[in-house]
Design a protein around this motif. Sequence first.
Motif, PDB file in Angstrom:
ATOM      1  N   ASP A  88       0.806  -1.213   0.000  1.00 19.63           N
ATOM      2  CA  ASP A  88       0.000   0.000   0.000  1.00 19.63           C
ATOM      3  C   ASP A  88       0.846   1.274   0.000  1.00 19.63           C
ATOM      4  O   ASP A  88       0.346   2.342  -0.345  1.00 19.63           O
ATOM      5  N   LEU A  89       2.114   1.164   0.400  1.00 21.07           N
ATOM      6  CA  LEU A  89       2.962   2.351   0.400  1.00 21.07           C
ATOM      7  C   LEU A  89       3.116   2.927  -1.006  1.00 21.07           C
ATOM      8  O   LEU A  89       3.207   4.153  -1.184  1.00 21.07           O
ATOM      9  N   VAL A  90       3.127   2.066  -2.015  1.00 20.58           N
ATOM     10  CA  VAL A  90       3.215   2.554  -3.383  1.00 20.58           C
ATOM     11  C   VAL A  90       1.923   3.259  -3.775  1.00 20.58           C
ATOM     12  O   VAL A  90       1.928   4.253  -4.499  1.00 20.58           O
ATOM     13  N   PHE A  91       0.805   2.745  -3.270  1.00 24.56           N
ATOM     14  CA  PHE A  91      -0.479   3.394  -3.547  1.00 24.56           C
ATOM     15  C   PHE A  91      -0.536   4.773  -2.900  1.00 24.56           C
ATOM     16  O   PHE A  91      -1.163   5.687  -3.434  1.00 24.56           O
ATOM     17  N   VAL A  92       0.117   4.929  -1.756  1.00 20.89           N
ATOM     18  CA  VAL A  92       0.194   6.240  -1.115  1.00 20.89           C
ATOM     19  C   VAL A  92       0.836   7.249  -2.061  1.00 20.89           C
ATOM     20  O   VAL A  92       0.337   8.363  -2.258  1.00 20.89           O
ATOM     21  N   LEU A  93       1.958   6.864  -2.663  1.00 23.06           N
ATOM     22  CA  LEU A  93       2.622   7.753  -3.615  1.00 23.06           C
ATOM     23  C   LEU A  93       1.719   8.056  -4.795  1.00 23.06           C
ATOM     24  O   LEU A  93       1.650   9.198  -5.267  1.00 23.06           O
ATOM     25  N   ALA A  94       0.999   7.046  -5.280  1.00 26.36           N
ATOM     26  CA  ALA A  94       0.114   7.244  -6.426  1.00 26.36           C
ATOM     27  C   ALA A  94      -0.983   8.267  -6.106  1.00 26.36           C
ATOM     28  O   ALA A  94      -1.305   9.130  -6.933  1.00 26.36           O
TER      29      ALA A  94
ATOM     30  N   VAL B 153      -8.439   4.536 -12.328  1.00 23.50           N
ATOM     31  CA  VAL B 153      -7.615   3.442 -12.844  1.00 23.50           C
ATOM     32  C   VAL B 153      -6.744   2.858 -11.731  1.00 23.50           C
ATOM     33  O   VAL B 153      -6.628   1.636 -11.585  1.00 23.50           O
ATOM     34  N   LEU B 154      -6.126   3.742 -10.947  1.00 23.21           N
ATOM     35  CA  LEU B 154      -5.284   3.276  -9.845  1.00 23.21           C
ATOM     36  C   LEU B 154      -6.096   2.512  -8.808  1.00 23.21           C
ATOM     37  O   LEU B 154      -5.649   1.490  -8.281  1.00 23.21           O
ATOM     38  N   TRP B 155      -7.300   3.022  -8.514  1.00 23.21           N
ATOM     39  CA  TRP B 155      -8.153   2.364  -7.529  1.00 23.21           C
ATOM     40  C   TRP B 155      -8.522   0.956  -7.974  1.00 23.21           C
ATOM     41  O   TRP B 155      -8.486   0.017  -7.181  1.00 23.21           O
ATOM     42  N   TRP B 156      -8.868   0.812  -9.248  1.00 26.76           N
ATOM     43  CA  TRP B 156      -9.284  -0.504  -9.726  1.00 26.76           C
ATOM     44  C   TRP B 156      -8.126  -1.497  -9.654  1.00 26.76           C
ATOM     45  O   TRP B 156      -8.330  -2.679  -9.374  1.00 26.76           O
ATOM     46  N   SER B 157      -6.926  -1.008  -9.887  1.00 30.36           N
ATOM     47  CA  SER B 157      -5.760  -1.868  -9.749  1.00 30.36           C
ATOM     48  C   SER B 157      -5.572  -2.287  -8.292  1.00 30.36           C
ATOM     49  O   SER B 157      -5.335  -3.463  -8.002  1.00 30.36           O
ATOM     50  N   TRP B 158      -5.694  -1.316  -7.370  1.00 30.69           N
ATOM     51  CA  TRP B 158      -5.503  -1.639  -5.951  1.00 30.69           C
ATOM     52  C   TRP B 158      -6.563  -2.622  -5.460  1.00 30.69           C
ATOM     53  O   TRP B 158      -6.242  -3.599  -4.758  1.00 30.69           O
ATOM     54  N   THR B 159      -7.814  -2.383  -5.803  1.00 28.82           N
ATOM     55  CA  THR B 159      -8.872  -3.253  -5.275  1.00 28.82           C
ATOM     56  C   THR B 159      -8.758  -4.663  -5.846  1.00 28.82           C
ATOM     57  O   THR B 159      -9.138  -5.639  -5.200  1.00 28.82           O
ATOM     58  N   GLY B 160      -8.171  -4.786  -7.046  1.00 34.89           N
ATOM     59  CA  GLY B 160      -7.914  -6.117  -7.581  1.00 34.89           C
ATOM     60  C   GLY B 160      -6.955  -6.899  -6.705  1.00 34.89           C
ATOM     61  O   GLY B 160      -7.144  -8.107  -6.470  1.00 34.89           O
TER      62      GLY B 160
END
Length: 397
Positions: free
Chosen positions: A29-35, A61-68
């Motif tokens: 999730d740390l990478v998602f923080v940067l995103a 787009v980023l959210w859909w990747s994370w939730t996957g």
Amino acid sequence: MATTTTRAPRLTAVMREGERVMPLELFFDLVFVLAITQCTALMFNRPTWEGLAQGLLVLGVLWWSWTGYAWLTSVVDPEEGAVRIVIFAAMAAFLIVAICVPRAFDELGLEFAVAYGAVRAAHIALFVLASREDAALRKSVTGLALSTAVGVGLLVGASALDGLAQAALWAIALLLDTGGPYFFGSEGWKLVPGHFAERHGLIIIIALGESIVAIGVGAHARLTPGIATAAVLGIGLSAALWWTYFDVVALVSARRLIRAAEGRERNELARDSYSYLHFPMVAGIVLVALALKKTLGQVGDPLDTVPAFALLAGVALYLLGLVAFRFRHIHTINRRRLLLALVLLALLPAAVELPALATLAVVTALMCGLITYETISYGEGRDRVRHQDFVPEPPPA
């Protein structure tokens, strides 16, 4: 003389058993923080309606990747075997995606699409691995792979365009990609409900963390009475957003997901209320972060139309997400939150005339007033939800 040939064991995935969110998931999730931070930066540097739309499309787009990956790690144990290595590789690709975000609609569009494709390919590959012995899951994964391929292909095509055509192709890509699980059925998916609910609660905290970072960045290492006041109000608003989710709603919704019958009922509940309806909450928080960053830079001047809209619509979108979230779980509407969302949207004409600090004070006061009223009116019901031990009921036969 007879010889025997030993075959190397196939690559396998260990299925998840416990509900505890693991350290590797938090590390991912740390990478998602940067995103998320990069999405805010994109909109901050382009404080126009076009920039706002671009930021939200990228965030989608980023959210859909994370939730996957939230679905994936609710099926497989991310810290066992080769899965750990693939997760690290996906993190590296996600980092490239995050770096490309501010220029995703410009010269880094192709790089964004290719790196995003790598993130999704790793996700699909791990799901294929997990579904070797499960025909129903394998069928669902195949459908997801098709919608993913279409979405990534459209993003690659969009990198060669610009303007309205590019934005339209992004929107179509996002719509088709996110619509895959809806159109290809939900029977085959699997999840650990307690883990899944906690995973999404943690991502709300991560998004709220971005609003706090925005306060610090917006201050530009300066401190005046106005900036200090705005910082305190910003923390108050972030705390209010946290309260409206975690005080009662998150607890009730997690328990509802646990009680749901395993299979289609639970999968569709998880898909609708977490994968879909958490996005407007996260998007609302990101819009608030943008507005807080702008407010700290001009506390005595009125906000421009787009940042003022981001503040009011961000909180309103968050509240509407919570209203829909509750309705999907227990089929009732929180009229107070719905009314406040409408009131906030109606305040836009005043917000572009008042000093930014005054607008922030009004929004924070309204949210705190809502929390105070709900806390008093919930009374014993709130106390019962928060403090009584939860014993899962057996799902209906």
